[in-house]
Design a protein around this motif. Structure first.
Motif, PDB file in Angstrom:
ATOM      1  N   UNK A  17       0.835  -1.211   0.000  1.00 35.52           N
ATOM      2  CA  UNK A  17       0.000   0.000   0.000  1.00 35.52           C
ATOM      3  C   UNK A  17       0.863   1.251   0.000  1.00 35.52           C
ATOM      4  N   UNK A  18       1.905   1.266   0.831  1.00 37.26           N
ATOM      5  CA  UNK A  18       2.777   2.438   0.915  1.00 37.26           C
ATOM      6  C   UNK A  18       3.534   2.661  -0.392  1.00 37.26           C
ATOM      7  N   UNK A  19       3.986   1.583  -1.025  1.00 39.17           N
ATOM      8  CA  UNK A  19       4.685   1.721  -2.301  1.00 39.17           C
ATOM      9  C   UNK A  19       3.787   2.374  -3.349  1.00 39.17           C
ATOM     10  N   UNK A  20       2.541   1.934  -3.433  1.00 38.82           N
ATOM     11  CA  UNK A  20       1.636   2.501  -4.435  1.00 38.82           C
ATOM     12  C   UNK A  20       1.162   3.901  -4.033  1.00 38.82           C
ATOM     13  N   UNK A  21       1.048   4.172  -2.736  1.00 40.69           N
ATOM     14  CA  UNK A  21       0.725   5.532  -2.297  1.00 40.69           C
ATOM     15  C   UNK A  21       1.860   6.486  -2.682  1.00 40.69           C
ATOM     16  N   UNK A  22       3.091   6.078  -2.424  1.00 38.48           N
ATOM     17  CA  UNK A  22       4.247   6.914  -2.748  1.00 38.48           C
ATOM     18  C   UNK A  22       4.397   7.093  -4.257  1.00 38.48           C
ATOM     19  N   UNK A  23       4.023   6.081  -5.022  1.00 35.04           N
ATOM     20  CA  UNK A  23       4.118   6.158  -6.477  1.00 35.04           C
ATOM     21  C   UNK A  23       3.279   7.301  -7.039  1.00 35.04           C
ATOM     22  N   UNK A  24       2.219   7.657  -6.341  1.00 40.27           N
ATOM     23  CA  UNK A  24       1.371   8.768  -6.801  1.00 40.27           C
ATOM     24  C   UNK A  24       2.157  10.061  -6.941  1.00 40.27           C
ATOM     25  N   UNK A  25       3.255  10.217  -6.178  1.00 37.24           N
ATOM     26  CA  UNK A  25       4.046  11.445  -6.267  1.00 37.24           C
ATOM     27  C   UNK A  25       4.753  11.568  -7.618  1.00 37.24           C
ATOM     28  N   UNK A  26       4.829  10.478  -8.377  1.00 39.20           N
ATOM     29  CA  UNK A  26       5.418  10.504  -9.715  1.00 39.20           C
ATOM     30  C   UNK A  26       4.363  10.729 -10.794  1.00 39.20           C
ATOM     31  N   UNK A  27       3.142  11.005 -10.376  1.00 39.65           N
ATOM     32  CA  UNK A  27       2.021  11.325 -11.273  1.00 39.65           C
ATOM     33  C   UNK A  27       1.880  10.303 -12.411  1.00 39.65           C
ATOM     34  N   UNK A  28       1.661   9.023 -12.074  1.00 40.38           N
ATOM     35  CA  UNK A  28       1.534   8.009 -13.123  1.00 40.38           C
ATOM     36  C   UNK A  28       0.285   8.229 -13.975  1.00 40.38           C
ATOM     37  N   UNK A  29       0.445   7.969 -15.260  1.00 41.93           N
ATOM     38  CA  UNK A  29      -0.654   8.083 -16.219  1.00 41.93           C
ATOM     39  C   UNK A  29      -0.612   6.840 -17.095  1.00 41.93           C
ATOM     40  N   UNK A  30      -1.749   6.207 -17.277  1.00 42.00           N
ATOM     41  CA  UNK A  30      -1.841   5.093 -18.217  1.00 42.00           C
ATOM     42  C   UNK A  30      -1.965   5.669 -19.617  1.00 42.00           C
ATOM     43  N   UNK A  56       5.523   8.325 -16.171  1.00 42.11           N
ATOM     44  CA  UNK A  56       5.820   8.854 -14.850  1.00 42.11           C
ATOM     45  C   UNK A  56       6.584  10.166 -15.011  1.00 42.11           C
ATOM     46  N   UNK A  57       6.407  11.062 -14.064  1.00 41.34           N
ATOM     47  CA  UNK A  57       7.135  12.329 -14.065  1.00 41.34           C
ATOM     48  C   UNK A  57       8.215  12.239 -12.992  1.00 41.34           C
ATOM     49  N   UNK A  58       9.478  12.107 -13.430  1.00 45.02           N
ATOM     50  CA  UNK A  58      10.590  11.945 -12.499  1.00 45.02           C
ATOM     51  C   UNK A  58      11.253  13.293 -12.234  1.00 45.02           C
ATOM     52  N   UNK A  59      11.486  13.627 -10.977  1.00 44.19           N
ATOM     53  CA  UNK A  59      12.182  14.877 -10.667  1.00 44.19           C
ATOM     54  C   UNK A  59      13.556  14.906 -11.340  1.00 44.19           C
ATOM     55  N   UNK A  60      13.920  16.033 -11.876  1.00 40.63           N
ATOM     56  CA  UNK A  60      15.207  16.273 -12.531  1.00 40.63           C
ATOM     57  C   UNK A  60      15.410  15.484 -13.821  1.00 40.63           C
ATOM     58  N   UNK A  61      14.426  14.714 -14.236  1.00 43.57           N
ATOM     59  CA  UNK A  61      14.540  13.925 -15.456  1.00 43.57           C
ATOM     60  C   UNK A  61      13.448  14.275 -16.459  1.00 43.57           C
ATOM     61  N   UNK A  62      12.269  14.463 -15.969  1.00 41.15           N
ATOM     62  CA  UNK A  62      11.134  14.717 -16.846  1.00 41.15           C
ATOM     63  C   UNK A  62      10.253  13.492 -16.951  1.00 41.15           C
ATOM     64  N   UNK A  63       9.598  13.371 -18.098  1.00 42.71           N
ATOM     65  CA  UNK A  63       8.654  12.268 -18.285  1.00 42.71           C
ATOM     66  C   UNK A  63       9.375  11.007 -18.740  1.00 42.71           C
ATOM     67  N   UNK A  64       8.989   9.906 -18.128  1.00 40.19           N
ATOM     68  CA  UNK A  64       9.501   8.593 -18.491  1.00 40.19           C
ATOM     69  C   UNK A  64       8.319   7.741 -18.923  1.00 40.19           C
TER      70      UNK A  64
END
Length: 127
Positions: A17-30, A56-64
């Motif tokens: 649950x925590x892993x997927x909650x934290x993943x939200x900070x990378x703004x995942x989009x299908x 995913x939106x990675x800090x200092x990298x952009x969109x992956x």
């Protein structure tokens, strides 16, 4: 229950649950609908494989953008005296770019598991 990907191994409902909650900070989009590409019965469980295309939106990298396969192991759980049943997810493994996890797999296990534990402990404080 477990969740594995090339970066981490999470065990137990709270870590997952925590892993997927934290993943939200990378703004995942299908980028496309998940698609079931394989169904494989395994005795009392079923292995379902889904094709995913995420961004995913990675800090200092952009969109992956990442294509992956997600294997989900589900088990039919019969409720006592209730004819309807439910499925229980017992494991998930994500293969980035559809590639198997690094071999020899066992050598990478401690580092990936440690990453899962550290992520579980830290992300709830940081995010």
């Amino acid at each position: 229950a477990t969740f594995e990907d090339p970066a981490a191994i999470c065990r137990g409902v709270e870590e997952i649950k925590e892993a997927f909650r934290a993943l939200r900070s990378l703004h995942p989009v299908s980028l496309s609908q998940p698609k079931c590409v394989d169904v494989h019965p395994q005795g009392e469980s079923i292995l379902l494989t889904f094709a995913l295309h995420q961004q995913y939106c990675l800090p200092l990298y952009g969109h992956l953008r990442l294509r992956s396969l997600l294997e989900v192991t589900v088990q039919l759980r019969q409720m006592k005296e209730i004819p309807e049943s439910e499925f229980l997810i017992t494991g998930m493994i994500e293969f980035w770019n559809g590639k198997p996890l690094a071999w020899p797999y066992i050598l990478y296990y401690p580092g990936r598991r440690l990453n899962g534990i550290i992520s579980y402990r830290l992300t709830s404080w940081l995010l």
